[in-house]
Design a protein around this motif. Structure first.
Motif, mmCIF file in Angstrom:
data_model
loop_
_atom_site.group_PDB
_atom_site.id
_atom_site.type_symbol
_atom_site.label_atom_id
_atom_site.label_comp_id
_atom_site.label_asym_id
_atom_site.label_seq_id
_atom_site.Cartn_x
_atom_site.Cartn_y
_atom_site.Cartn_z
ATOM 1 N N ALA A 49 0.837 -1.208 0.000
ATOM 2 C CA ALA A 49 0.000 0.000 0.000
ATOM 3 C C ALA A 49 0.876 1.265 0.000
ATOM 4 N N SER A 50 0.613 2.196 0.926
ATOM 5 C CA SER A 50 1.356 3.465 0.891
ATOM 6 C C SER A 50 2.853 3.245 1.109
ATOM 7 N N LEU A 51 3.214 2.222 1.871
ATOM 8 C CA LEU A 51 4.641 1.952 2.081
ATOM 9 C C LEU A 51 5.296 1.445 0.797
ATOM 10 N N ARG A 52 4.579 0.647 0.053
ATOM 11 C CA ARG A 52 5.110 0.164 -1.236
ATOM 12 C C ARG A 52 5.353 1.343 -2.182
ATOM 13 N N GLU A 53 4.412 2.297 -2.172
ATOM 14 C CA GLU A 53 4.582 3.451 -3.059
ATOM 15 C C GLU A 53 5.812 4.273 -2.682
ATOM 16 N N ALA A 54 6.100 4.335 -1.381
ATOM 17 C CA ALA A 54 7.222 5.157 -0.924
ATOM 18 C C ALA A 54 8.562 4.424 -0.970
ATOM 19 N N LEU A 55 8.531 3.096 -0.720
ATOM 20 C CA LEU A 55 9.791 2.364 -0.504
ATOM 21 C C LEU A 55 10.068 1.290 -1.557
ATOM 22 N N GLY A 56 9.096 1.054 -2.444
ATOM 23 C CA GLY A 56 9.247 -0.056 -3.388
ATOM 24 C C GLY A 56 8.614 -1.307 -2.797
ATOM 25 N N ALA A 57 8.444 -2.318 -3.631
ATOM 26 C CA ALA A 57 7.727 -3.516 -3.189
ATOM 27 C C ALA A 57 8.562 -4.390 -2.275
ATOM 28 N N GLN A 58 9.876 -4.377 -2.472
ATOM 29 C CA GLN A 58 10.707 -5.246 -1.629
ATOM 30 C C GLN A 58 12.104 -4.723 -1.431
ATOM 31 N N GLY A 59 12.805 -5.363 -0.491
ATOM 32 C CA GLY A 59 14.171 -4.976 -0.181
ATOM 33 C C GLY A 59 14.834 -6.060 0.639
ATOM 34 N N GLU A 60 16.024 -5.749 1.109
ATOM 35 C CA GLU A 60 16.781 -6.700 1.932
ATOM 36 C C GLU A 60 17.383 -5.942 3.106
ATOM 37 N N LEU A 61 17.712 -6.690 4.153
ATOM 38 C CA LEU A 61 18.320 -6.058 5.322
ATOM 39 C C LEU A 61 19.257 -7.046 6.001
ATOM 40 N N GLU A 62 20.451 -6.562 6.322
ATOM 41 C CA GLU A 62 21.423 -7.342 7.100
ATOM 42 C C GLU A 62 21.234 -6.992 8.574
ATOM 43 N N LEU A 63 21.194 -8.029 9.390
ATOM 44 C CA LEU A 63 20.951 -7.827 10.824
ATOM 45 C C LEU A 63 21.791 -8.806 11.637
ATOM 46 N N PRO A 64 22.103 -8.450 12.891
ATOM 47 C CA PRO A 64 22.771 -9.427 13.771
ATOM 48 C C PRO A 64 21.815 -10.583 14.085
#
Lengths: 83, 179
Positions: A9-24
């Motif tokens: 929804a609104s987050l997809r419009e602002a950030l794109g449909a997907q991504g990745e994140l490195e975490l401990p």
């Protein structure tokens, strides 16, 4: 560890449909959100702490204390409005 | 070879762009089950207005629905399981449309069959209240001022709370210390 991110929804419009994140190892959903906020614009505004957001871990609703594992799919989205 | 259970031929959940035929769906849901004494259904339709927001008749020109493929289906399957554990329901069916819809079009269908009306009425409303607050769908409406995402309503959380279940959808937590 690395997790897969999805936005709707609104987050997809602002950030794109997907991504990745490195975490401990052992990080929680709330920590993932904080790391994304720390990236700055546009994440900072879309995921800001004052915003009502929901999260799903591996396609099930979760809260921010849920513990992440390598390869997990974590989604952030606004409150749902179906029906 | 096991004997098919009533309505085993009908899927419980469908997410689709196409419209649906409520009469055919209701007939299929109770077909072959002579223990059914009550069928209750709900159909949600797209409105062309929001009285509370001073958007008069004709001001909503279209509604677009987005969902989370995969999670949507599994979430609704789990809601149906919860409904069947709670009420004496013989079969249940949920259809939710996605994509672009026009005012007046059907958007959601929830139907249950039961031996008696009490469980059927309650189960249908319970399932719908769950769907409104827990299923990953989002509506975007087109108005004269442009397209906008529809806000979740606190009243939908309150509807679910009547059953003793709490959603916190419209006021989803922004983090520690927030309601």
């Amino acid at each position: 560890m690395k997790i897969k991110l999805r936005y709707f929804a609104s987050l997809r419009e602002a950030l794109g449909a997907q991504g990745e994140l490195e975490l401990p190892e052992g990080s929680r959903v709330g920590e993932a959100r904080d790391r994304l906020i720390a990236r700055g614009a546009p994440f900072e505004a879309s995921l800001a702490r004052h915003k009502a957001l929901r999260a799903a871990l591996n396609q099930a609703l979760c809260d921010e204390s849920a513990v992440l594992a390598d390869g997990d799919e974590l989604a952030f989205f606004p409150p749902v409005t179906g029906g | 070879m096991s004997i098919p259970s009533p309505s085993a031929h009908v899927p419980r959940v469908s997410i689709q762009t196409a419209d649906f035929d409520t009469g055919a769906e209701l007939a299929a849901l109770r077909a072959g089950d002579l223990g059914v004494g009550a069928v209750v259904s709900f159909v949600g339709t797209v409105r062309d207005r929001h009285e509370a927001e001073a958007l008069g008749p004709g001001s909503i020109q279209a509604m677009e629905l987005e969902h989370y493929p995969g999670m949507t289906e599994s979430a609704i399957e789990a809601m149906i399981d919860a409904t069947m554990a709670r009420f004496r329901v013989r079969a249940a069916r949920v259809i939710h449309r996605v994509g672009v819809l026009q005012p007046g079009e059907q958007i959601v269908f929830v139907a249950v069959t039961s031996s008696h009306r009490g469980d059927a009425f309650q189960a249908c409303e319970f399932l719908m209240d769950y769907l409104k607050t827990q299923a990953p769908f989002w509506k975007k409406e087109t108005t004269p001022e442009g397209a906008r995402w529809v806000d979740a309503r606190v009243s939908d959380d309150a509807a679910l709370a009547r059953w003793g279940d709490f959603a916190s959808n419209a006021v989803a937590s922004g983090g520690p210390g927030q309601a």
